[in-house]
Scaffold this active site. Structure first.
Site, PDB file in Angstrom:
ATOM      1  N   HIS A   6       0.819  -1.217   0.000  1.00  0.00           N
ATOM      2  CA  HIS A   6       0.000   0.000   0.000  1.00  0.00           C
ATOM      3  C   HIS A   6       0.847   1.258   0.000  1.00  0.00           C
ATOM      4  O   HIS A   6       1.962   1.263   0.519  1.00  0.00           O
ATOM      5  CB  HIS A   6      -0.873   0.060   1.265  1.00  0.00           C
ATOM      6  N   ASP A  10      -4.642   1.732  -1.992  1.00  0.00           N
ATOM      7  CA  ASP A  10      -4.872   0.286  -2.072  1.00  0.00           C
ATOM      8  C   ASP A  10      -4.312  -0.260  -3.373  1.00  0.00           C
ATOM      9  O   ASP A  10      -4.801   0.068  -4.457  1.00  0.00           O
ATOM     10  CB  ASP A  10      -6.371  -0.037  -1.987  1.00  0.00           C
ATOM     11  N   HIS A  15       3.578  -5.473   3.736  1.00  0.00           N
ATOM     12  CA  HIS A  15       3.105  -6.183   4.937  1.00  0.00           C
ATOM     13  C   HIS A  15       3.466  -7.666   4.900  1.00  0.00           C
ATOM     14  O   HIS A  15       3.730  -8.227   3.833  1.00  0.00           O
ATOM     15  CB  HIS A  15       1.580  -6.059   5.042  1.00  0.00           C
ATOM     16  N   HIS A  72      -3.487   3.879   5.405  1.00  0.00           N
ATOM     17  CA  HIS A  72      -3.479   3.913   3.940  1.00  0.00           C
ATOM     18  C   HIS A  72      -3.776   5.330   3.452  1.00  0.00           C
ATOM     19  O   HIS A  72      -4.594   6.041   4.021  1.00  0.00           O
ATOM     20  CB  HIS A  72      -4.535   2.972   3.367  1.00  0.00           C
ATOM     21  N   HIS A 105     -11.715   0.799   2.419  1.00  0.00           N
ATOM     22  CA  HIS A 105     -10.655  -0.068   1.919  1.00  0.00           C
ATOM     23  C   HIS A 105     -11.279  -1.124   1.003  1.00  0.00           C
ATOM     24  O   HIS A 105     -12.352  -1.651   1.298  1.00  0.00           O
ATOM     25  CB  HIS A 105      -9.952  -0.758   3.092  1.00  0.00           C
ATOM     26  N   HIS A 132      -9.515   3.172  -1.182  1.00  0.00           N
ATOM     27  CA  HIS A 132      -8.416   4.087  -0.842  1.00  0.00           C
ATOM     28  C   HIS A 132      -7.537   4.265  -2.073  1.00  0.00           C
ATOM     29  O   HIS A 132      -7.284   3.306  -2.798  1.00  0.00           O
ATOM     30  CB  HIS A 132      -7.519   3.486   0.249  1.00  0.00           C
ATOM     31  N   HIS A 172       0.975   4.628   1.944  1.00  0.00           N
ATOM     32  CA  HIS A 172       0.473   5.107   3.236  1.00  0.00           C
ATOM     33  C   HIS A 172       0.544   6.629   3.294  1.00  0.00           C
ATOM     34  O   HIS A 172       1.287   7.262   2.543  1.00  0.00           O
ATOM     35  CB  HIS A 172       1.255   4.457   4.380  1.00  0.00           C
ATOM     36  N   ARG A 212       4.219  -4.610   9.424  1.00  0.00           N
ATOM     37  CA  ARG A 212       4.888  -3.929   8.316  1.00  0.00           C
ATOM     38  C   ARG A 212       6.338  -4.423   8.216  1.00  0.00           C
ATOM     39  O   ARG A 212       7.100  -4.294   9.161  1.00  0.00           O
ATOM     40  CB  ARG A 212       4.814  -2.428   8.549  1.00  0.00           C
TER      41      ARG A 212
END
Length: 171
Positions: A69, A107, A145, A87, A95, A104, A71, A162
């Site tokens: 993603h 995403d 992630h 995000h 999401h 988002h 962020h 993360r």
């Protein structure tokens, strides 16, 4: 007559291709969070009304998927990547999967690591921008992630800790 139609068709195709002039670029170098080994490079290129996101990520769990993603904050100072915030979501959408229009801006599709733990990818998105506007990625961050994004859990897809973080800068 047939040759004229072929020539006109070819000209139309070339004209359409020429109308998507590459625009501004940005890049991030992914660094591992504390206790992890994931690294990589992610590039962003404005291509007309879309952004092409390309890159490679190494040190992933082999043959596994990992959430990926943009962020909201360009801050990777915390050892766990939490300083990057949530995000990137300038339009306040839920999401969702990258193919869903209401999602988002940050995403992106899960990364799919090969047997050596490397993910190489190219994806296009109309929800990001490079260099200007509310959807500008410069000054944001990229997070990789541990787990795959389930694309349904709110607000972030339940993709776990993360593993790597990188601040996006103009290129």
């Amino acid at each position: 007559m047939r040759q004229l139609l072929i020539a006109l068709s070819a000209a139309a195709v070339l004209s359409a291709c020429a109308s998507v002039t590459p625009g501004p670029k940005a890049v991030t170098k992914l660094e591992p969070t504390k206790g992890n080994t994931v690294t990589g490079t992610v590039r962003f290129q404005q291509m007309g009304d879309k952004v092409q996101v390309t890159g490679d990520v190494r040190g992933l769990k082999p043959n596994a998927e990992h959430g990926f993603h943009v962020h909201e904050k360009g801050d990777c100072s915390s050892g766990d990547g939490v300083s990057a915030g949530g995000h990137f979501n300038p339009t306040g959408k839920p999401h969702a999967h990258q193919g869903t229009p209401e999602r988002h801006a940050g995403d992106l599709p899960n990364l799919k690591a090969n047997g050596e733990g490397v993910a190489t990818f190219t994806v296009e998105t109309p929800l990001l921008a490079v260099g200007s506007g509310a959807a500008n990625v410069i000054g944001r961050s990229v997070i990789v992630h541990r787990d795959p994004d389930d694309y349904t859990s709110q607000p972030a897809g339940n993709s776990g800790p993360r593993l790597a973080c990188g601040v996006i800068v103009a290129n």
